[in-house]
Design a protein around this motif. Structure first.
Motif: not given
Length: 181
Positions: A139-144, A151-159, A162-167
């Motif tokens: 999901e993170a790959i597809r969102l990116r 990454y901020g938006e991905i983090g929001e989508m995945l709850s 930002r750093q966790s989304a980047q990771n």
């Protein structure tokens, strides 16, 4: 301000680590782009990249902070390459149209078919490998890369933050690279 712009500001203040960070962060993209413009000489492209970084170091105090650092560097690379090519052309007035055309060769129909087939095969292979990733990394790959979210938006989508989304994206890419090698 994004972290890229903060890195740029640090570089402007003379921070050599920030300068090295900019170089490392953008070298591959600049190299790929340069080769797409002039595929004849890798050395020429690398020389132009180094010229750009030398020039921005010299002029760092007078430069503004670009909105998009990668865009700025790619544009500077293209300008540098075209400048050197036009100087070379003037120096060698005997530069023939054929020699000029060889700098940007037109692919044949057969070459295009082969490239399309290779691209389709790569896309299928990467798709299959992505399916092997854990669901959150997928999901993170597809969102990116499909939805082009930061990454901020991905983090929001995945709850997650930002750093966790980047990771998540980084780990997924690392797995994919490992599998592709």
């Amino acid at each position: 301000m994004n972290s890229e712009q903060e890195l740029w500001r640090a570089f402007q203040e003379g921070d050599e680590d920030a300068y090295t960070g900019l170089y490392r962060q953008h070298l591959r993209a600049m190299y790929r782009y340069g080769l797409s413009l002039v595929s004849v000489s890798e050395a020429f492209v690398l020389d132009c990249i180094h010229d750009v970084f030398t020039e921005i170091w010299i002029r760092r105090a007078r430069l503004s902070v670009p909105e998009n650092v990668r865009h700025y560097l790619l544009k500077a690379l293209k300008t540098r390459m075209l400048h050197l090519l036009s100087r070379k052309e003037k120096a060698y007035m005997g530069f023939s149209q054929q020699e000029f055309d060889e700098l940007w060769p037109e692919p044949s129909a057969e070459d295009l078919l082969i490239l399309n087939e290779e691209s389709r095969n790569r896309t299928e292979r990467i798709g299959k490998l992505i399916d092997l990733l854990p669901h959150r990394q997928q999901e993170a790959i597809r969102l990116r890369f499909v939805e082009n979210l930061d990454y901020g938006e991905i983090g929001e989508m995945l709850s997650v933050n930002r750093q966790s989304a980047q990771n998540l994206v980084f780990r997924a890419l690392e797995k994919l690279r490992g599998w592709l090698q």
